[in-house]
Design a protein around this motif. Structure first.
Motif, PDB file in Angstrom:
ATOM      1  N   THR A  17      26.601  39.867  60.926  1.00  0.00           N
ATOM      2  CA  THR A  17      26.081  41.476  61.645  1.00  0.00           C
ATOM      3  C   THR A  17      27.083  41.645  63.423  1.00  0.00           C
ATOM      4  O   THR A  17      26.947  40.252  64.130  1.00  0.00           O
ATOM      5  CB  THR A  17      24.843  42.219  61.603  1.00  0.00           C
ATOM      6  OG1 THR A  17      24.359  40.962  62.204  1.00  0.00           O
ATOM      7  CG2 THR A  17      24.242  41.782  60.191  1.00  0.00           C
ATOM      8  N   CYS A  18      27.091  42.691  63.709  1.00  0.00           N
ATOM      9  CA  CYS A  18      27.420  42.704  64.935  1.00  0.00           C
ATOM     10  C   CYS A  18      26.275  43.024  66.121  1.00  0.00           C
ATOM     11  O   CYS A  18      25.080  42.980  65.867  1.00  0.00           O
ATOM     12  CB  CYS A  18      28.128  44.292  65.081  1.00  0.00           C
ATOM     13  SG  CYS A  18      28.212  45.431  66.726  1.00  0.00           S
ATOM     14  N   PRO A  19      26.802  42.322  66.670  1.00  0.00           N
ATOM     15  CA  PRO A  19      25.553  41.601  67.373  1.00  0.00           C
ATOM     16  C   PRO A  19      24.508  42.927  68.883  1.00  0.00           C
ATOM     17  O   PRO A  19      24.139  43.140  69.265  1.00  0.00           O
ATOM     18  CB  PRO A  19      26.577  41.190  68.734  1.00  0.00           C
ATOM     19  CG  PRO A  19      28.029  40.697  68.522  1.00  0.00           C
ATOM     20  CD  PRO A  19      28.038  41.160  67.365  1.00  0.00           C
ATOM     21  N   ARG A  20      25.939  44.104  68.336  1.00  0.00           N
ATOM     22  CA  ARG A  20      24.849  45.207  69.385  1.00  0.00           C
ATOM     23  C   ARG A  20      24.270  46.134  68.488  1.00  0.00           C
ATOM     24  O   ARG A  20      23.322  46.875  68.639  1.00  0.00           O
ATOM     25  CB  ARG A  20      26.471  46.417  69.587  1.00  0.00           C
ATOM     26  CG  ARG A  20      25.416  47.032  70.433  1.00  0.00           C
ATOM     27  CD  ARG A  20      26.885  47.749  71.443  1.00  0.00           C
ATOM     28  NE  ARG A  20      26.389  49.266  71.740  1.00  0.00           N
ATOM     29  CZ  ARG A  20      26.552  50.482  71.439  1.00  0.00           C
ATOM     30  NH1 ARG A  20      26.370  50.641  70.040  1.00  0.00           N
ATOM     31  NH2 ARG A  20      25.263  51.657  72.559  1.00  0.00           N
ATOM     32  N   CYS A  21      24.805  46.477  67.084  1.00  0.00           N
ATOM     33  CA  CYS A  21      24.525  47.583  66.010  1.00  0.00           C
ATOM     34  C   CYS A  21      24.010  46.981  65.128  1.00  0.00           C
ATOM     35  O   CYS A  21      22.724  47.559  63.978  1.00  0.00           O
ATOM     36  CB  CYS A  21      24.921  48.423  66.087  1.00  0.00           C
ATOM     37  SG  CYS A  21      26.441  47.866  64.762  1.00  0.00           S
ATOM     38  N   GLN A  22      24.087  46.090  64.962  1.00  0.00           N
ATOM     39  CA  GLN A  22      23.322  44.906  63.408  1.00  0.00           C
ATOM     40  C   GLN A  22      24.375  45.357  62.658  1.00  0.00           C
ATOM     41  O   GLN A  22      23.550  45.530  60.697  1.00  0.00           O
ATOM     42  CB  GLN A  22      22.256  45.460  63.547  1.00  0.00           C
ATOM     43  CG  GLN A  22      21.467  44.907  64.485  1.00  0.00           C
ATOM     44  CD  GLN A  22      21.685  43.416  64.502  1.00  0.00           C
ATOM     45  OE1 GLN A  22      21.603  42.546  64.018  1.00  0.00           O
ATOM     46  NE2 GLN A  22      21.584  43.376  66.484  1.00  0.00           N
ATOM     47  N   GLU A  23      25.353  46.066  62.334  1.00  0.00           N
ATOM     48  CA  GLU A  23      26.083  46.680  61.082  1.00  0.00           C
ATOM     49  C   GLU A  23      26.293  45.753  60.621  1.00  0.00           C
ATOM     50  O   GLU A  23      27.052  44.008  60.949  1.00  0.00           O
ATOM     51  CB  GLU A  23      27.511  47.124  61.308  1.00  0.00           C
ATOM     52  CG  GLU A  23      28.109  47.742  60.364  1.00  0.00           C
ATOM     53  CD  GLU A  23      29.080  49.099  60.384  1.00  0.00           C
ATOM     54  OE1 GLU A  23      29.821  48.885  60.353  1.00  0.00           O
ATOM     55  OE2 GLU A  23      29.310  49.318  61.785  1.00  0.00           O
ATOM     56  N   PHE A  24      27.328  45.232  58.922  1.00  0.00           N
ATOM     57  CA  PHE A  24      27.081  43.836  58.371  1.00  0.00           C
ATOM     58  C   PHE A  24      28.707  44.271  58.117  1.00  0.00           C
ATOM     59  O   PHE A  24      29.919  44.935  58.293  1.00  0.00           O
ATOM     60  CB  PHE A  24      26.944  44.323  56.937  1.00  0.00           C
ATOM     61  CG  PHE A  24      25.131  43.740  56.825  1.00  0.00           C
ATOM     62  CD1 PHE A  24      25.101  42.149  56.415  1.00  0.00           C
ATOM     63  CD2 PHE A  24      24.745  44.722  56.501  1.00  0.00           C
ATOM     64  CE1 PHE A  24      23.426  42.470  56.129  1.00  0.00           C
ATOM     65  CE2 PHE A  24      22.786  44.515  56.046  1.00  0.00           C
ATOM     66  CZ  PHE A  24      22.177  43.409  56.512  1.00  0.00           C
ATOM     67  N   LEU A  25      29.331  43.032  58.897  1.00  0.00           N
ATOM     68  CA  LEU A  25      30.578  42.784  58.902  1.00  0.00           C
ATOM     69  C   LEU A  25      31.209  41.809  58.349  1.00  0.00           C
ATOM     70  O   LEU A  25      30.376  40.845  57.779  1.00  0.00           O
ATOM     71  CB  LEU A  25      30.980  42.594  60.535  1.00  0.00           C
ATOM     72  CG  LEU A  25      30.531  43.199  62.042  1.00  0.00           C
ATOM     73  CD1 LEU A  25      30.743  42.711  63.032  1.00  0.00           C
ATOM     74  CD2 LEU A  25      31.095  44.846  61.691  1.00  0.00           C
ATOM     75  N   PRO A  26      32.640  41.955  57.986  1.00  0.00           N
ATOM     76  CA  PRO A  26      33.632  41.223  57.045  1.00  0.00           C
ATOM     77  C   PRO A  26      33.517  39.640  57.951  1.00  0.00           C
ATOM     78  O   PRO A  26      33.397  39.693  59.335  1.00  0.00           O
ATOM     79  CB  PRO A  26      35.027  41.288  57.060  1.00  0.00           C
ATOM     80  CG  PRO A  26      35.326  42.603  57.393  1.00  0.00           C
ATOM     81  CD  PRO A  26      33.646  43.591  58.592  1.00  0.00           C
ATOM     82  N   ALA A  27      33.046  38.705  57.282  1.00  0.00           N
ATOM     83  CA  ALA A  27      33.036  37.586  58.427  1.00  0.00           C
ATOM     84  C   ALA A  27      34.669  36.930  59.133  1.00  0.00           C
ATOM     85  O   ALA A  27      33.637  36.691  60.611  1.00  0.00           O
ATOM     86  CB  ALA A  27      33.808  36.643  56.687  1.00  0.00           C
ATOM     87  N   SER A  28      35.336  37.727  58.935  1.00  0.00           N
ATOM     88  CA  SER A  28      36.355  37.367  60.399  1.00  0.00           C
ATOM     89  C   SER A  28      35.653  38.319  61.455  1.00  0.00           C
ATOM     90  O   SER A  28      36.405  37.699  62.698  1.00  0.00           O
ATOM     91  CB  SER A  28      37.593  37.837  59.915  1.00  0.00           C
ATOM     92  OG  SER A  28      37.923  39.045  59.015  1.00  0.00           O
ATOM     93  N   GLN A  29      35.289  39.542  61.194  1.00  0.00           N
ATOM     94  CA  GLN A  29      34.890  40.768  62.461  1.00  0.00           C
ATOM     95  C   GLN A  29      33.740  40.063  63.092  1.00  0.00           C
ATOM     96  O   GLN A  29      33.002  39.032  63.085  1.00  0.00           O
ATOM     97  CB  GLN A  29      34.989  41.205  61.930  1.00  0.00           C
ATOM     98  CG  GLN A  29      35.199  43.236  62.780  1.00  0.00           C
ATOM     99  CD  GLN A  29      35.253  44.509  61.821  1.00  0.00           C
ATOM    100  OE1 GLN A  29      35.422  44.314  61.485  1.00  0.00           O
ATOM    101  NE2 GLN A  29      34.919  45.240  63.183  1.00  0.00           N
ATOM    102  N   MET A  30      34.262  39.664  64.267  1.00  0.00           N
ATOM    103  CA  MET A  30      32.909  40.059  65.906  1.00  0.00           C
ATOM    104  C   MET A  30      31.912  40.768  65.744  1.00  0.00           C
ATOM    105  O   MET A  30      30.761  40.384  66.600  1.00  0.00           O
ATOM    106  CB  MET A  30      33.092  38.474  66.909  1.00  0.00           C
ATOM    107  CG  MET A  30      33.993  37.718  66.599  1.00  0.00           C
ATOM    108  SD  MET A  30      32.877  35.689  65.962  1.00  0.00           S
ATOM    109  CE  MET A  30      33.276  36.475  64.288  1.00  0.00           C
ATOM    110  N   VAL A  31      32.578  42.142  66.393  1.00  0.00           N
ATOM    111  CA  VAL A  31      31.806  43.111  66.073  1.00  0.00           C
ATOM    112  C   VAL A  31      32.343  44.312  65.975  1.00  0.00           C
ATOM    113  O   VAL A  31      33.813  44.293  65.360  1.00  0.00           O
ATOM    114  CB  VAL A  31      32.062  43.235  68.131  1.00  0.00           C
ATOM    115  CG1 VAL A  31      31.578  44.723  69.115  1.00  0.00           C
ATOM    116  CG2 VAL A  31      31.782  41.987  69.259  1.00  0.00           C
ATOM    117  N   CYS A  32      31.726  45.523  65.386  1.00  0.00           N
ATOM    118  CA  CYS A  32      32.392  46.215  64.895  1.00  0.00           C
ATOM    119  C   CYS A  32      33.050  47.405  65.693  1.00  0.00           C
ATOM    120  O   CYS A  32      33.196  46.933  66.971  1.00  0.00           O
ATOM    121  CB  CYS A  32      30.821  47.153  63.973  1.00  0.00           C
ATOM    122  SG  CYS A  32      30.709  48.090  65.400  1.00  0.00           S
TER     123      CYS A  32
END
Length: 225
Positions: A17-32
């Motif tokens: 998840t994005c550490p700021r908004c908690q949106e679910f992310l692909p495994a390779s992405q750190m922040v939305c």
């Protein structure tokens, strides 16, 4: 189990998840993408000498020679920093390390060819055991990997302190920063990239850089998420 099903299972069990908004992310992405755009600080928006948006160089000098930062610590970025400090979501460390690496590689302000190793601002052993990791070390290790530089740990040490740096006033921060020490190693003609998660007054990075300079370090760049 096929790889696709395994990835689905792992994402359900340990969601990224994005550490700021908690949106679910692909495994390779750190922040939305949306949060990344909001958090990033323009490279010309801060002083490359002290690292602050409101330059402090006219008030004091710092032991580090240059500073590079990725984001402005404000109400937008604070949730991601707190996730890094207080939870197991370490995405912000890797996200900021990538930004810092890019700025060091392509910015005209830094002499990256003078850097020979990467070090973190240390944490006390007791605190690191409780947290499970040192967030500054996560940033430093990733930067060392991205920049193809040696990672050096345990040169600097944090002595026992009963207070958290972020709870202190500016004067108290300066005093608390003195709780660092350094191993008796020679750093003669060595350039160091010194990493921390947050640069506020600059006291912690200044004091650690001063210890490195006492051991004959030739050049210190302070890097902060």
């Amino acid at each position: 189990m096929p790889d696709k099903l395994m990835n689905i299972f792992l994402n359900l069990l340990y969601p990224n998840t994005c550490p700021r908004c908690q949106e679910f992310l692909p495994a390779s992405q750190m922040v939305c993408d949306s949060c990344a755009e909001k958090m990033l600080l323009e490279q010309d928006a801060y002083c490359h000498q002290c690292g602050k948006i409101n330059c402090l160089c006219y008030k004091r000098s710092f032991a580090y020679d240059k500073a590079v930062v990725a984001c402005h610590y404000d109400e937008i970025t604070a949730p991601a920093v707190l996730e890094l400090k207080l939870s197991r979501n370490t995405n912000f460390a890797y996200f900021s390390a990538r930004i810092l690496a890019e700025r060091l590689q392509h910015g005209s302000y830094y002499q990256l060819n003078q850097i020979h190793c990467v070090m973190p601002v240390p944490m006390t052993h007791a605190k690191q055991r409780r947290r499970g990791y040192n967030q500054a070390a996560l940033i430093a290790k990733e930067l060392a990997n991205l920049l193809h530089l040696p990672y050096r740990e345990n040169v600097l040490q944090k002595n026992k302190s009963s207070v958290e740096q972020h709870t202190l006033t500016s004067k108290e921060r300066a005093k608390n920063a003195e709780n660092f020490s350094i191993q008796p190693v020679s750093l003669e003609n060595t350039g160091v990239l010194l990493c921390d998660d947050v640069l506020t007054t600059g006291n912690t990075l200044h004091y650690c850089a001063d210890l490195l300079k006492q051991q004959k370090a030739a050049y210190v760049i302070a890097a902060a998420a």
